[in-house]
Design a protein around this motif. Structure first.
Motif, short mmCIF file in Angstrom:
data_model
loop_
_atom_site.label_atom_id
_atom_site.label_comp_id
_atom_site.label_asym_id
_atom_site.label_seq_id
_atom_site.Cartn_x
_atom_site.Cartn_y
_atom_site.Cartn_z
N GLU A 122 0.82 -1.21 0.00
CA GLU A 122 0.00 0.00 0.00
C GLU A 122 0.86 1.26 0.00
O GLU A 122 2.07 1.21 0.31
CB GLU A 122 -0.95 0.01 1.21
CG GLU A 122 -0.27 0.18 2.55
CD GLU A 122 -0.23 -1.12 3.35
OE1 GLU A 122 -0.07 -2.20 2.73
OE2 GLU A 122 -0.34 -1.04 4.58
N LEU A 123 0.22 2.34 -0.34
CA LEU A 123 0.93 3.62 -0.44
C LEU A 123 0.06 4.68 0.22
O LEU A 123 -1.12 4.82 -0.12
CB LEU A 123 1.12 3.95 -1.93
CG LEU A 123 1.93 5.19 -2.26
CD1 LEU A 123 3.39 4.97 -1.92
CD2 LEU A 123 1.81 5.51 -3.75
N TYR A 124 0.67 5.40 1.15
CA TYR A 124 -0.11 6.39 1.89
C TYR A 124 -0.03 7.76 1.24
O TYR A 124 0.98 8.05 0.61
CB TYR A 124 0.37 6.41 3.35
CG TYR A 124 -0.02 5.11 4.01
CD1 TYR A 124 -1.26 4.99 4.65
CD2 TYR A 124 0.78 3.98 3.91
CE1 TYR A 124 -1.66 3.78 5.20
CE2 TYR A 124 0.38 2.77 4.45
CZ TYR A 124 -0.83 2.68 5.10
OH TYR A 124 -1.24 1.48 5.63
N PRO A 125 -1.06 8.61 1.33
CA PRO A 125 -2.27 8.40 2.12
C PRO A 125 -3.21 7.34 1.54
O PRO A 125 -3.41 7.30 0.34
CB PRO A 125 -2.97 9.77 2.08
CG PRO A 125 -2.25 10.60 1.09
CD PRO A 125 -1.02 9.91 0.67
N GLY A 141 -2.23 11.06 6.00
CA GLY A 141 -1.62 9.85 5.44
C GLY A 141 -1.24 8.80 6.46
O GLY A 141 -0.43 7.92 6.18
N GLY A 142 -1.85 8.88 7.64
CA GLY A 142 -1.53 7.90 8.68
C GLY A 142 -2.26 6.58 8.48
O GLY A 142 -3.18 6.47 7.67
N SER A 143 -1.81 5.57 9.23
CA SER A 143 -2.44 4.25 9.12
C SER A 143 -2.75 3.72 10.52
O SER A 143 -2.30 4.26 11.52
CB SER A 143 -1.51 3.27 8.42
OG SER A 143 -0.46 2.88 9.30
N TYR A 144 -3.48 2.61 10.53
CA TYR A 144 -3.81 1.99 11.82
C TYR A 144 -2.56 1.50 12.54
O TYR A 144 -2.59 1.22 13.72
CB TYR A 144 -4.83 0.87 11.63
CG TYR A 144 -4.41 -0.25 10.68
CD1 TYR A 144 -3.69 -1.35 11.15
CD2 TYR A 144 -4.73 -0.21 9.33
CE1 TYR A 144 -3.32 -2.38 10.30
CE2 TYR A 144 -4.35 -1.23 8.46
CZ TYR A 144 -3.64 -2.31 8.95
OH TYR A 144 -3.27 -3.31 8.10
N ILE A 145 -1.44 1.39 11.81
CA ILE A 145 -0.21 0.91 12.44
C ILE A 145 0.36 1.97 13.40
O ILE A 145 1.28 1.70 14.15
CB ILE A 145 0.83 0.53 11.35
CG1 ILE A 145 0.17 -0.42 10.35
CG2 ILE A 145 2.08 -0.11 11.94
CD1 ILE A 145 1.02 -0.74 9.13
N GLU A 146 -0.22 3.15 13.40
CA GLU A 146 0.22 4.18 14.36
C GLU A 146 -0.24 3.87 15.78
O GLU A 146 0.09 4.60 16.71
CB GLU A 146 -0.33 5.55 13.95
CG GLU A 146 0.36 6.15 12.75
CD GLU A 146 -0.09 7.57 12.47
OE1 GLU A 146 -1.25 7.88 12.78
OE2 GLU A 146 0.73 8.36 11.96
N LYS A 186 8.99 -1.78 7.53
CA LYS A 186 8.06 -2.14 6.45
C LYS A 186 8.16 -3.63 6.13
O LYS A 186 7.14 -4.28 5.93
CB LYS A 186 8.36 -1.31 5.19
CG LYS A 186 7.31 -1.51 4.12
CD LYS A 186 7.64 -0.80 2.83
CE LYS A 186 8.83 -1.43 2.16
NZ LYS A 186 9.09 -0.89 0.81
N VAL A 239 6.93 5.94 6.62
CA VAL A 239 5.92 6.98 6.48
C VAL A 239 5.05 6.75 5.22
O VAL A 239 3.91 6.31 5.33
CB VAL A 239 6.59 8.36 6.49
CG1 VAL A 239 5.56 9.47 6.30
CG2 VAL A 239 7.30 8.56 7.83
N ARG A 240 5.62 7.02 4.06
CA ARG A 240 4.80 6.87 2.84
C ARG A 240 4.34 5.43 2.65
O ARG A 240 3.27 5.18 2.14
CB ARG A 240 5.60 7.33 1.62
CG ARG A 240 4.87 7.17 0.32
CD ARG A 240 5.49 7.91 -0.86
NE ARG A 240 6.92 8.00 -0.80
CZ ARG A 240 7.59 9.11 -0.54
NH1 ARG A 240 6.95 10.23 -0.36
NH2 ARG A 240 8.90 9.11 -0.49
N LEU A 241 5.17 4.48 3.07
CA LEU A 241 4.88 3.09 2.74
C LEU A 241 4.23 2.30 3.86
O LEU A 241 3.88 1.15 3.67
CB LEU A 241 6.16 2.40 2.25
CG LEU A 241 6.88 3.15 1.13
CD1 LEU A 241 8.11 2.40 0.67
CD2 LEU A 241 5.98 3.40 -0.06
N MET A 242 4.08 2.90 5.05
CA MET A 242 3.28 2.20 6.06
C MET A 242 2.46 3.11 6.94
O MET A 242 1.77 2.65 7.85
CB MET A 242 4.12 1.20 6.87
CG MET A 242 5.23 1.76 7.69
SD MET A 242 6.20 0.42 8.47
CE MET A 242 5.16 -0.02 9.86
N GLY A 243 2.50 4.38 6.67
CA GLY A 243 1.56 5.30 7.34
C GLY A 243 1.87 5.59 8.80
O GLY A 243 0.99 6.02 9.54
#
Ligand code: SF4
Ligand code: SF4
Lengths: 311, 539
Positions: free
Chosen positions: A38-41, A52-57, B354, B408-412
């Motif tokens: 995947e690529l954020y956002p 652009g954050g994810s649940y992994i935060e 990642k 950052v870009r690749l795992m948020g």
């Protein structure tokens, strides 16, 4: 009355378009699950998509319920589909050409749909008020659509030839595609101006198609006939080419760039991983045990004489 | 030396000239003051004449793949082409490439050649827009070969459909090398209206050469993943070696904070198995030391492992080889399960984050599954929940944050580290752009550890150039060398690239710009510490 050759071609074009698009859809959706990439956002990340954050935060994220937002995803999808947001943001001069072109095509597609509705209203159900509204919408969509698409298409062709960055990467077929669309649009404009300024004949043509009855067919001029034939050929051709990137785009975003589905024990993802890692590895480099499964290769790596992993 | 003296097109990959381009400092994008003056950076050199015999210098004179793989005669050339095509066909099958088949085919099939992506690439831009570094250049070469040799339309209609491409040894050497002029940062992908992924195409080219022919930079394969699996770490560090270093770190902590901390090693049943990039133990031991201080002070149940492979979080497979990726990820998970910990937490290493958290999510299953997470949220909880007393005034110097692409870009994982800095570093300022739109440090995808031949010169002059520009801009109000400045880079590989960048541009001597991790800044702000933890010296 039996259907005419042009009607038969129209049905065939539509059917082939639908069948090929559907089969491409099936082809892409039946591909094996891939590794996460995947690529954020990622726009469905509720509360985090803005930055652009994810649940992994989150600490212990795998234990927590996932919070997703469909609205976020739809917003990104529609701003890309309807406004071609990324080109607008990152390559504005091109956007001024590609946007009228794509928006024009959307309007032409809307025009087809309205013609179809108009056909139904004149053959099967009579709702005069709605027919009137549809009639005017046909005028608006048809007129703006064909002008915008044609200007955009000419602009894109000029740009393609004048911009070395683009031209050097373009294969003959891609130029052919643009000219094919342009010819269909130009014959459409010629038909519109010389023969059908109110799209009256287009409505009649669609009425005949909807009624499966050639008695409704208008008498077409040569240019109108040429236009219909070319248009049908374009419909048939598009799904076989890259011009069907609307299909690809769904998968690149939804199934790759936004695919952040987690693998937890007992999940469907885990079942797929189990199945895929049983596949035999065909690779030939010295560090691969060719023919053994991915799992065997990863877990039972050959050892050297000291009992150490060989690779 | 013969180079191509006209504009370069994708089909020029096959050109018989010695080198497609030759870079000079004057071609490169200008840097901000004080680096806008001549003489502020070294001139670029030519490859040694003897390298050209064996190595692929044919792209730009630089060598990433430090193996003597240049074919010597026609037969070797034919064998190379045959192997390449075999590999390409495997890349297009479910057995050979279920791991990336769908993303790869989508990217090969749907590029509109609109070039919206080009300007997003820091390497292309900072090289002065050298065609061979354009995100689409290498992608288009692979696409043309694929169309010509692997699709019915290409076989029937030839060049009309595939575009012009000739497949010879030069094409393949340039294609392989060009896959190592891309840091896989995927910034280009963010801008593509169709979602085509040129970074992924670089990744797949690397894989094809590695998995089919065993061709990959030594630092990644032979000295990287192979050494990692064989010896225990890609640094060459052995289990005994790591135990010695841990003891040394305990002594060091005692010297610094006046208190002995017993670093837990191989403790069964701990909550967390913390895995560092082993480069930290050797180059930046203050980083694992800072983790130990924070985790102990915050009362976290944790352990390190001294077992082979598990004391090194790196997984270079993620850059060039899916099998090596799977081998290392499986080993990490297996050892964590043996230790009966609840989860693996990755220290400050972006690609390791990642690799194990995101990419390996679809490699691990059944017995070798274990929860994995980033250290950033845990570190933020320590600050948020006030588990330790901090005094931000201790960090009252200019700090900027480098965002590791992988994290950052690749795992948020974007905010926890910034929240910490906003709390603990009063002079924190962002680089522009930042967060998920950051620029790579230039060390991504293995570049930071690829130190052989002339590759470091290319990395420093071209790949890290954008990062250097961003750093100068972030500190433009305080460039005065009497002010110490700190680039916070929570990733070992980024730190490696930044270290080399600062040394190449002599920025520590000239401008007092230093670098380090995030945990060092956290410990530096601890109220209980009498002496500063951050040492202002270049290392
Ligand atoms: S990768 Fe995307 S942005 Fe780049 S040229 Fe292809 S379609 Fe355009
Ligand atoms: S992935 Fe990054 S380095 Fe590679 S082409 Fe894209 S922007 Fe450039």
């Amino acid at each position: 009355m039996p259907i005419s050759a042009l009607m038969a071609l129209s049905y065939a074009a539509f059917a082939i378009f639908v069948i090929v698009v559907a089969s491409k859809w099936v082809k892409w959706s039946s591909m094996p699950m891939h590794l996460r990439w995947e690529l954020y956002p990622v726009p469905h990340e509720a509360g985090r998509n803005q930055y652009g954050g994810s649940y992994i935060e989150e600490v212990d994220y795998w234990k927590k319920p996932r919070e997703t937002t469909l609205a976020g995803e739809l917003k990104d999808m529609f701003s890309e589909m309807l406004f071609i947001k990324r080109v607008y943001e990152y390559k504005r001069p091109l956007w001024w050409l590609t946007y009228p072109f794509h928006a024009g095509i959307y309007l032409i597609l809307a025009w087809f749909f309205l013609l179809f509705v108009h056909g139904i209203l004149s053959v099967y159900i009579s709702i005069p008020v709605l027919a009137k509204v549809v009639y005017y919408l046909i005028q608006i969509c048809g007129t703006i659509g064909i002008i915008a698409a044609t200007l955009g298409c000419i602009g894109l062709i000029i740009r393609r030839f004048s911009d070395k960055d683009m031209l050097n990467y373009t294969a003959g077929v891609e130029i052919f595609n643009l000219f094919f669309i342009l010819i269909v649009l130009l014959t459409g404009i010629a038909t519109w101006i010389t023969y059908d300024p109110n799209f009256q004949h287009a409505m009649e043509f669609m009425k005949a198609l909807v009624a499966f009855n050639s008695a409704y067919l208008p008498k077409l001029t040569t240019i109108a006939e040429v236009h219909v034939i070319l248009l049908c050929l374009l419909w048939i051709y598009i799904p076989f080419t890259k011009m069907s990137h609307f299909i690809g785009k769904y998968f690149t975003f939804h199934k790759v760039l936004w695919d952040d589905e987690l693998n937890v024990p007992g999940s469907k993802v885990e079942a797929k991983v189990r199945e895929l890692t049983r596949l035999p590895m065909p690779w030939s480099a010295p560090h691969v045990d060719t023919g053994k499964s991915w799992d065997e290769n990863a877990l039972e790596n050959p050892k050297d004489e000291w009992g150490r992993w060989k690779y | 030396m013969e180079i191509l003296s006209r504009e370069i097109k994708p089909e020029d990959a096959a050109s018989p000239v010695d080198q497609l381009v030759k870079l000079t400092v004057r071609d490169l994008e200008k840097l901000p003051p004080p680096y806008d003056k001549p003489g502020m950076e070294p001139e670029l050199t030519d490859p040694k004449p003897e390298w050209k015999e064996k190595y692929a210098t044919d792209l730009d004179g630089y060598i990433a793949i430090d193996l003597p793989w240049k074919p010597k005669n026609k037969e070797e050339e034919e064998r190379l082409i045959k192997s390449f095509l075999n590999g390409l066909n495997k890349l297009l099958t479910k057995e050979g490439n279920w791991t990336f088949l769908q993303p790869l085919l989508l990217s090969l099939e749907y590029c509109a050649k609109c070039q919206t992506c080009s300007n997003a690439c820091p390497i292309y831009i900072m090289s002065g827009k050298q065609e061979v570094y354009k995100p689409t250049w290498r992608a288009e070469i692979l696409r043309r070969i694929w169309k010509k040799y692997c699709t019915p339309a290409g076989k029937i209609f030839g060049k009309f459909v595939s575009g012009d491409i000739e497949l010879n040894a030069k094409t393949l050497m340039r294609l392989a090398e060009s896959a190592y002029r891309c840091t896989l940062c995927r910034r280009c992908t963010q801008t593509c209206p169709i979602g085509v992924d040129n970074g992924l195409i670089s990744h797949e080219i690397r894989k094809l050469f590695s998995q089919e022919m065993g061709i990959a930079p030594k630092a990644l394969h032979e000295l990287g993943t192979v050494q990692h699996l064989k010896v225990g770490s890609s640094t060459g560090l052995t289990p005994d070696g790591v135990k010695d270093i841990i003891e040394f770190i305990e002594d060091d902590i005692e010297d610094k904070i006046g208190k002995r901390i017993k670093i837990p090693v191989d403790e069964k049943g701990a909550d967390i198995l913390l895995i560092h990039n082993a480069g930290e133990f050797l180059s930046w031991p203050e980083n694992p030391a800072a983790f130990a201080i924070l985790f102990e002070e915050a009362g976290i149940s944790w352990t390190l492992s001294s077992e082979q492979v598990a004391y090194d979080a790196v997984n270079y497979g993620v850059w060039y080889d899916d099998l090596q990726l799977a081998r290392i990820a499986a080993k990490h998970a297996e050892i964590a399960n043996k230790l009966e910990v609840n989860k693996i937490v990755v220290g400050e290493c972006g690609h390791a984050h990642k690799a194990i958290t995101v990419i390996a999510d679809r490699v691990l299953h059944d017995d070798i599954w274990i929860p994995r997470e980033s250290c950033m949220p845990i570190l933020w909880e320590i600050v948020k929940k006030e588990k330790i007393n901090f005094d931000p005034e201790k960090n009252n110097f200019p700090v900027t944050l480098h965002d590791p692409c992988n994290m950052v870009r690749l795992m948020g994982v974007v905010e926890p580290q910034r929240k910490i800095l906003r709390k603990l570093a009063p002079q924190f300022r962002e680089m522009e752009p930042h967060g998920v739109y950051n620029y790579c440090c230039g060390g991504g995808s293995g570049f930071a550890i690829m130190q052989s031949m002339n590759f470091p010169e290319w990395r420093n002059a071209v790949a890290t150039r954008m990062k250097f520009k961003q750093v100068l801009e972030a500190f433009k109000d305080c460039l005065d060398p009497s002010i110490n400045k700190y680039i916070c880079a929570p990733c070992s590989n980024c730190k490696g690239a930044i270290r080399d960048m600062l040394s190449y541009y002599q920025a520590s001597e000239r401008l007092s710009i230093y670098y380090g991790g995030l945990v060092e800044l956290m410990v530096n702000a601890m109220v209980d510490l009498e002496e500063p933890f951050v040492e202002w010296e270049f290392h």
